[in-house]
Write a protein that holds these residues in place. Structure first.
Motif, PDB file in Angstrom:
ATOM      1  N   LYS A 116     -24.960  29.214 -24.175  1.00 33.76           N
ATOM      2  CA  LYS A 116     -25.003  30.364 -23.440  1.00 33.76           C
ATOM      3  C   LYS A 116     -27.046  31.024 -24.482  1.00 33.76           C
ATOM      4  CE  LYS A 116     -20.794  32.333 -23.194  1.00 33.76           C
ATOM      5  NZ  LYS A 116     -19.519  32.536 -22.981  1.00 33.76           N
ATOM      6  N   ARG A 117     -26.540  30.544 -25.394  1.00 36.25           N
ATOM      7  CA  ARG A 117     -27.587  31.026 -26.481  1.00 36.25           C
ATOM      8  C   ARG A 117     -28.967  29.975 -27.191  1.00 36.25           C
ATOM      9  NH1 ARG A 117     -24.665  34.775 -30.911  1.00 36.25           N
ATOM     10  NH2 ARG A 117     -23.485  35.765 -29.805  1.00 36.25           N
ATOM     11  N   ALA A 118     -28.685  28.700 -26.792  1.00 40.63           N
ATOM     12  CA  ALA A 118     -30.065  27.853 -26.783  1.00 40.63           C
ATOM     13  C   ALA A 118     -30.814  28.498 -26.376  1.00 40.63           C
ATOM     14  CB  ALA A 118     -29.072  26.499 -26.580  1.00 40.63           C
ATOM     15  N   THR A 119     -32.243  28.434 -27.255  1.00 42.46           N
ATOM     16  CA  THR A 119     -33.276  28.443 -26.447  1.00 42.46           C
ATOM     17  C   THR A 119     -34.271  27.313 -25.970  1.00 42.46           C
ATOM     18  OG1 THR A 119     -34.644  28.302 -29.118  1.00 42.46           O
ATOM     19  CG2 THR A 119     -33.804  30.870 -28.641  1.00 42.46           C
ATOM     20  N   GLU A 120     -35.538  27.002 -26.306  1.00 44.31           N
ATOM     21  CA  GLU A 120     -36.174  25.648 -25.880  1.00 44.31           C
ATOM     22  C   GLU A 120     -36.620  25.174 -27.102  1.00 44.31           C
ATOM     23  OE1 GLU A 120     -36.399  24.556 -22.506  1.00 44.31           O
ATOM     24  OE2 GLU A 120     -35.603  26.318 -21.628  1.00 44.31           O
ATOM     25  N   GLU A 121     -36.458  25.694 -27.690  1.00 47.91           N
ATOM     26  CA  GLU A 121     -36.524  24.818 -29.133  1.00 47.91           C
ATOM     27  C   GLU A 121     -35.270  24.699 -29.557  1.00 47.91           C
ATOM     28  OE1 GLU A 121     -37.830  28.283 -28.766  1.00 47.91           O
ATOM     29  OE2 GLU A 121     -39.712  28.173 -28.865  1.00 47.91           O
ATOM     30  N   ASP A 122     -33.825  25.196 -29.379  1.00 45.58           N
ATOM     31  CA  ASP A 122     -32.861  24.954 -30.096  1.00 45.58           C
ATOM     32  C   ASP A 122     -32.412  23.123 -29.527  1.00 45.58           C
ATOM     33  OD1 ASP A 122     -32.479  26.884 -31.369  1.00 45.58           O
ATOM     34  OD2 ASP A 122     -31.520  28.560 -30.245  1.00 45.58           O
ATOM     35  N   ALA A 156     -27.253  26.427 -32.830  1.00 49.15           N
ATOM     36  CA  ALA A 156     -27.989  26.866 -31.207  1.00 49.15           C
ATOM     37  C   ALA A 156     -27.398  28.458 -30.804  1.00 49.15           C
ATOM     38  CB  ALA A 156     -27.831  25.973 -30.048  1.00 49.15           C
ATOM     39  N   HIS A 158     -26.811  30.545 -33.129  1.00 48.37           N
ATOM     40  CA  HIS A 158     -27.120  31.383 -34.001  1.00 48.37           C
ATOM     41  C   HIS A 158     -26.473  32.748 -34.493  1.00 48.37           C
ATOM     42  CE1 HIS A 158     -31.239  30.711 -32.324  1.00 48.37           C
ATOM     43  NE2 HIS A 158     -30.971  30.284 -31.247  1.00 48.37           N
ATOM     44  N   LYS A 202     -28.107  21.753 -21.841  1.00 46.42           N
ATOM     45  CA  LYS A 202     -29.005  22.449 -21.364  1.00 46.42           C
ATOM     46  C   LYS A 202     -29.469  23.033 -20.001  1.00 46.42           C
ATOM     47  CE  LYS A 202     -32.078  19.034 -21.040  1.00 46.42           C
ATOM     48  NZ  LYS A 202     -33.399  17.804 -20.539  1.00 46.42           N
ATOM     49  N   ARG A 204     -26.639  25.537 -19.391  1.00 52.92           N
ATOM     50  CA  ARG A 204     -26.338  26.668 -19.801  1.00 52.92           C
ATOM     51  C   ARG A 204     -25.116  27.092 -19.324  1.00 52.92           C
ATOM     52  NH1 ARG A 204     -30.397  28.217 -22.758  1.00 52.92           N
ATOM     53  NH2 ARG A 204     -32.602  27.453 -22.604  1.00 52.92           N
TER      54      ARG A 204
END
Length: 231
Positions: A116-122, A156, A158, A202, A204
Motif C-alpha cells: 500500500k505504501r511503497a514509493t518508487e524508490e522503495d 517500504a 515507513h 509492485k 500494489r
C-alpha cells in the motif's frame, strides 16, 4: 560520539542454551529430574514466566516431560547414542518453527502495508535486494542478501516499529536459511517465491502480497520439517 545499535535479547533462548550446555557437559542425562522452577529461575536470574516459555518449547518437542506434582524430567525416549545430537537439533528446530509461526502473523501485515505504501524508490530498493540475492551462488553466503531483502520490504512500510521487528529477528532468519540452503533445488524455489512477493508489491496488491508471503513461509516450514537432520 559513537552510538551502537541496541540488540534485542531473547532471554528464553539463553535458558535453552544453558540447558543444552548442561546436556553436552554430561550434567543432565535422559530421565534426570530438573531443579524446581523456583530454583532454576533464581539460578538463571529470570522470572518464572520466562523460564516457562523455554520449557514450553522443550516440552512441545518431547525433550522434557512434565509430571503433575513430580516436576520436569529430561525425556527418556531418546536413543542413548543419539541423545545429544537429537536434543541439540530439536531445540534449534523448535526455535525456528516458533519464528515461522510469528512471521505468519507479523510479516503478513508488513507485506500488506508495503504494497500500500511503497514509493518508487522503495520498490527499486526491494528489486535491487531481490536481484542481489538471486546472484549469490549456492556456495556463497546468502544470509545477508536474504536479510536485506526482507528488511527492504519492512522499510517500504515507513513504520520504524515494523522495521525494528525484522531487525530483531535477523539472527533467526539467518539460522533458518542456513538449514535450507543446501537442499537441492531450493534456491530456485525461493527465488520464485520471493519474485511473487516482489510482483505483488509492485502491483500494489496487499492481498496478493500476503498470499505470496504465506506460500513462501509454508514452503520454508515444509522443508525444515522434511529435511532437518535428526528430526
Amino acid at each position: 560520539m559513537t552510538i551502537k545499535k541496541i540488540k534485542y535479547h531473547r532471554v528464553y533462548e539463553d535458558v535453552i542454551e544453558q540447558i543444552k550446555n548442561l546436556i553436552l557437559e554430561g550434567n543432565l542425562a535422559p530421565g534426570d529430574v530438573l531443579p524446581t522452577e523456583r530454583e532454576l529461575a533464581q539460578s538463571f536470574g529470570i522470572s518464572r514466566g520466562t523460564l516457562r516459555e523455554a520449557f514450553r518449547i522443550l516440552e512441545r518437542e518431547g525433550l522434557i516431560e512434565a509430571r503433575p506434582g513430580g516436576g520436569r524430567f529430561l525425556s527418556k525416549v531418546l536413543d542413548v547414542a543419539e541423545d545429544r545430537t537429537r536434543i541439540m537439533d530439536n531445540i534449534e528446530r523448535a526455535t525456528i518453527i516458533e519464528l515461522l509461526e510469528a512471521r505468519e502473523l507479523f510479516e503478513t501485515g508488513i507485506v500488506e502495508l508495503a504494497a500500500k505504501r511503497a514509493t518508487e524508490e522503495d520498490i527499486a530498493e526491494i528489486e535491487a535486494a531481490f536481484e542481489k540475492w538471486g546472484e549469490i551462488d549456492l556456495d556463497g553466503d546468502r544470509s545477508k542478501p536474504d536479510q536485506a531483502f526482507h528488511l527492504s520490504i519492512a522499510k517500504a512500510t515507513h513504520n520504524v516499529v515494523l522495521v525494528n521487528m525484522i531487525e530483531l529477528h535477523m539472527d533467526l532468519l539467518q539460522r533458518t536459511l542456513s538449514k535450507t540452503a543446501q537442499i537441492p533445488g531450493r534456491k530456485s524455489e525461493v527465488y520464485e517465491e520471493h519474485l511473487l512477493i516482489v510482483q505483488a508489491i509492485k502491483e500494489r496488491d496487499p492481498v496478493k502480497a500476503k498470499l505470496a508471503l504465506l506460500n513462501h513461509l509454508s514452503k520454508v516450514r515444509e522443508n525444515i520439517q522434511r529435511n532437518y537432520i535428526h528430526v
